[in-house]
Structures are given as structure tokens and as C-alpha cells.
Write a protein that holds these residues in place. Structure first.
Motif: not given
Length: 180
Positions: A12-22, A74-79
Motif C-alpha cells: 500500500l505504501v508503494c501504491i500511495l507513493i506511486c499515486g502521489a508521484k503521478i 514505484f517512485y519511478c513508475i509514478g514519475y
């Protein structure tokens, strides 16, 4: 904030970070386009929101980003997703103004001019010479949002016998129906 993230499941942390970065990078893309188009106040507002999200995300994960390859991924995917989504949103809302430069024969120029007059659009025609025949250049300034429909109509009225160059306009003044 880091205590909150430590209390929830790592997936869930990964998804939250990815979503915030998007969201952050989508805002960043729109902000940049607005700055280029001269919409400084809107860009500043989006910049504030972007900075707020960035500060929350980075302050939360900066210590673990290098140690946790999954979180970094996940951070990079979000970016990357944020860049794609932001540019897609901007192309849909079509900020700014376009300049259409049309090169057409006399016959096509007459048809295009008649269409533009019927639509009550301003335009300017210059006579010129192409590699084989006499050609005309027609300049039209219009909102980016209107450009695809007008271009489609112009291609239809002259049986697609026109060469088109479309470009963004950052500043203009005066003109027929175009005071800015």
C-alpha cells in the motif's frame, strides 16, 4: 507521516507513493505549459500544490529510497506515468493559441478563404511561388482548442490539397477579432 506509512502494508505504501508521484508530476507538466503560455498566476498555484506533494513524498521516503528497490521502482513508475498523464491532460485542454500556415493553390485558396469568411475567422493570404506553380500562403491564428476542427474542415473543403504547418503562438496583439 513516516510513522503512518510504517503502520500500513508495504504494498500500500508503494501504491500511495506511486499515486502521489503521478499527481505531482501531472501537475508539474501542466504548470510548465501554463508558464510557457504566460499563465503565471495559475502556474504559481499549481507550483504550490506540486511543491507540497513533493515535500510530503520526499520527506517521507528519502531515507529508505536507496535501500528499498521496490519503493524506488514505484517512485519511478509514478514519475513516468505522471509525465504521460500530465501531457495527455494538457493536450486535451489545449492551452494557448495556434498559428496555422497553409500553402495552397489558387483554387484551394479560394475555397479555404470562402470557408474562413463563412466562419467569420480572420486570415491573411500572401501570394508566392512553389517549386512548380504559383502558390499562396494563408495565415490563421486561433485557439489551440479550435485548431483540430478548423484544420479538418479546411482539409475537407479543399480536398486535402493543402500543406499545413501548425505552431504555438506565445504572444500576439491586434488582428481581426484577436485582441490580446
Amino acid at each position: 507521516m513516516s510513522e503512518f506509512l510504517a503502520s500500513i502494508h508495504p504494498a500500500l505504501v508503494c501504491i500511495l507513493i506511486c499515486g502521489a508521484k503521478i499527481v505531482e508530476i501531472s501537475i508539474q507538466s501542466l504548470k510548465t505549459c501554463m508558464m510557457v503560455k504566460g499563465q503565471r498566476l495559475r502556474a504559481a498555484g499549481l507550483g504550490f500544490i506540486e511543491c507540497l506533494i513533493w515535500g510530503l513524498v520526499i520527506s517521507t521516503i528519502i531515507g529508505t529510497l536507496g535501500d528499498n528497490i521496490i519503493l524506488l521502482l514505484f517512485y519511478c513508475i509514478g514519475y513516468a506515468a505522471g509525465l504521460f498523464i500530465g501531457s495527455t491532460i494538457e493536450s486535451k485542454i489545449a492551452l494557448g493559441t495556434s498559428n496555422l500556415e497553409l500553402i495552397a493553390s489558387d483554387e484551394s485558396t479560394k475555397k479555404i478563404s470562402a470557408y474562413l469568411k463563412e466562419q467569420n475567422r480572420g486570415y491573411t493570404v500572401f501570394e508566392g511561388h512553389g517549386s512548380k506553380d504559383k502558390m499562396n500562403m494563408i495565415f490563421i491564428v486561433l485557439s489551440r482548442k479550435e485548431t483540430p476542427a478548423v484544420l479538418k474542415d479546411i482539409r475537407r473543403v479543399c480536398d486535402n490539397k493543402v500543406f499545413v504547418v501548425a505552431s504555438d503562438v506565445s504572444k500576439y496583439a491586434g488582428g481581426y477579432g484577436m485582441v490580446k
